[in-house]
Structures are given as C-alpha cells and as structure tokens.
Design an enzyme around this catalytic site. Structure first.
Site, PDB file in Angstrom:
ATOM      1  N   LYS A   1       0.832  -1.217   0.000  1.00  0.00           N
ATOM      2  CA  LYS A   1       0.000   0.000   0.000  1.00  0.00           C
ATOM      3  C   LYS A   1       0.868   1.270   0.000  1.00  0.00           C
ATOM      4  CE  LYS A   1      -2.164  -1.118   3.834  1.00  0.00           C
ATOM      5  NZ  LYS A   1      -1.616  -2.452   4.195  1.00  0.00           N
TER       6      LYS A   1
ATOM      7  N   ARG B   1      -9.891   0.633   7.916  1.00  0.00           N
ATOM      8  CA  ARG B   1      -9.433  -0.699   8.316  1.00  0.00           C
ATOM      9  C   ARG B   1     -10.506  -1.451   9.087  1.00  0.00           C
ATOM     10  NH1 ARG B   1      -3.629   0.441   8.065  1.00  0.00           N
ATOM     11  NH2 ARG B   1      -2.412  -1.448   8.286  1.00  0.00           N
TER      12      ARG B   1
ATOM     13  N   ARG C   1      11.808  -5.583   5.538  1.00  0.00           N
ATOM     14  CA  ARG C   1      11.720  -4.147   5.835  1.00  0.00           C
ATOM     15  C   ARG C   1      12.252  -3.854   7.238  1.00  0.00           C
ATOM     16  NH1 ARG C   1       6.092  -0.980   5.265  1.00  0.00           N
ATOM     17  NH2 ARG C   1       5.519  -2.318   7.007  1.00  0.00           N
TER      18      ARG C   1
ATOM     19  N   ARG D   1      11.116  -0.698  12.633  1.00  0.00           N
ATOM     20  CA  ARG D   1       9.746  -0.787  13.143  1.00  0.00           C
ATOM     21  C   ARG D   1       9.562  -2.022  14.011  1.00  0.00           C
ATOM     22  NH1 ARG D   1       5.452   0.562   8.397  1.00  0.00           N
ATOM     23  NH2 ARG D   1       4.175  -0.747   9.774  1.00  0.00           N
TER      24      ARG D   1
ATOM     25  N   ARG E   1      -0.836  -9.090  13.299  1.00  0.00           N
ATOM     26  CA  ARG E   1      -1.328  -8.083  12.344  1.00  0.00           C
ATOM     27  C   ARG E   1      -2.131  -8.764  11.233  1.00  0.00           C
ATOM     28  NH1 ARG E   1       4.043  -5.081  10.726  1.00  0.00           N
ATOM     29  NH2 ARG E   1       2.712  -3.856   9.355  1.00  0.00           N
TER      30      ARG E   1
END
Ligand code: B4P
Length: 188
Positions: free
Chosen positions: A14, A89, A128, A134, A146
């Site tokens: 996204k 969401r 990532r 993160r 998640r």
C-alpha cells in the site's frame, strides 16, 4: 474529485504503491500509519496512545483514528483528490469515511485491493524490519497478529465496497513496477 482507497494486508504494498500513484494522479497521500508514526516520533499524546496498540500489531481505536483522519483531510482544502492508504481498516471506519465525504459533497471512486499470499507478506515485512527499525515488522508473532487482525477486522471492509460496486482486486505479486501497471490500468 478523485478519492481512492488502497487496501490490502500488512506488507501488501500500500505505502509503496501510494508513493507512485500520488505523483501520477496528483493526489494527496493520506496514510494513517504514517500519521501515527509521525506522532510517535514527536512524542505526542496521540503518538503514545497509538504506539501502545501498534507495537502489539493491534488496531488503534476507531474514534481516535477517524477523528485524526478527518482533521488530516481538512488540512488540505486545495486537494483534487486523496489516496487513503491503510484507512478504512474497519467497517465502522468505512461508514464514517462515507458520511464525512458526503458532507463535503464527494465520495470514494474505488477501492483497490492488493492481493498477496501470507508467506510473501511475512518475507517482505521481515526484510523491511532490517532498515525500518519498526517494532511491528521485526517480530514474527506481532506480524502474525497483524495478519490475524487484518483477516478478522479489516478484510470484511472489502464487502462494504463490493456492495457499493467500487471494489477492484489487484494481483500484488511480482515487481513493484508490475503492480503499479495493474493499478494504473484498473484506475483508468
Ligand atoms: P501501516 O502503516 O498501514 O503499515 P503496513 O500495513 O505494514 O504497510 P504497507 O502495506 O503500506 O507496507 P508496504 O506493503 O508498502 O499500518 C501500521 C499499523 O498502524 C497497523 O498495524 C495499526 O496498528 C496502525 N493503523 C494504521 N492505520 C490504521 C487504521 N485505519 N485503524 C487502526 N489502526 C491503524 O511495504 C512492505 C514492504 O514490502 C516494504 O519493504 C516494501 O519495499 C516491500 N514491497 C512492496 N511491494 C513489493 C513488491 N511488489 N515486491 C517485493 N517487495 C515489495
């Protein structure tokens, strides 16, 4: 006004695709995840609240997220359209977004849903984590949470846009450029 929702599970692309689409269509990019991370960095009250949910891979409560999103839209009266990235969401967020846009005399043009299989999502998020720092990317249990939260709370949002005839499914596998090409073809 062209308002698009970019939808998909965590790691589906996204944020990556939004960066291209905003330039191509001259739209404003509105990522709720980015706004939360900006607030976390700045140590604001909103940031502290958001972090307590994000670090566990949970969703930030609707009322906080909806009001934040509306304020972000209002900051951009000059916009010719928005890409909503990571919002809505939940179905409650989708209903709130429709109502909010209606008060402004506009609506969502389409929802573009990036489809990517679970193993590939995990691979991308872990990769990532090596550079993003993160917390929610670096732990496999949090990533799994998640994905579970996405399946339970977020995936049903697609039905909201299917019913409205605005849902478009996009294959999110392959190179970033391949996915961009499919999105542009679908947006028209
Ligand atoms: P987000 O910031 O939206 O995070 P995300 O879903 O992980 O990001 P995205 O899907 O954009 O990442 P991308 O694939 O581009 O949300 C984070 C958290 O914020 C949520 O868990 C929640 O707690 C909170 N939150 C946000 N919005 C909320 C809301 N509305 N309500 C409640 N809570 C909310 O990138 C992933 C990686 O894949 C990158 O490294 C990228 O380079 C790579 N990649 C992308 N495309 C690829 C491709 N085609 N091939 C290979 N790699 C690719």
């Amino acid at each position: 006004m062209r308002n698009l929702v970019l939808f998909g599970p965590p790691g589906s692309g996204k944020g990556t695709q939004s960066a291209f689409l905003v330039k191509h269509y001259n739209l404003v990019h509105l990522s709720t995840g980015d706004v939360f991370r900006f607030n976390i960095k700045g140590g604001t009250e909103l940031g502290k609240l958001a972090q307590s949910y994000m670090d566990k891979g949970e969703l930030v409560p609707d009322e906080v997220t909806i009001s934040m999103l509306e304020q972000e839209v209002e900051k951009r009266p000059d916009a010719i359209g928005f890409i909503f990235d990571g919002f809505p969401r939940t179905t409650a967020q989708a209903v709130a977004l429709d109502k909010f846009l209606e008060t402004r005399g506009v609506s969502i043009e389409s929802m573009l849903a990036l489809e990517v299989e679970v193993e590939e999502l995990k691979k991308r998020l872990l990769a990532r984590a090596e550079t993003s720092g993160r917390v929610d990317d670096s732990n496999l249990d949090v990533i799994q949470n998640r994905i579970d939260v996405y399946n339970a709370e977020t995936a049903p949002v697609a039905n909201f846009y299917k019913t409205a005839g605005k849902f478009k499914s996009i294959n999110g596998l392959g190179s970033k450029e391949d996915v961009t090409g499919r999105l542009v073809a679908a947006i028209g």
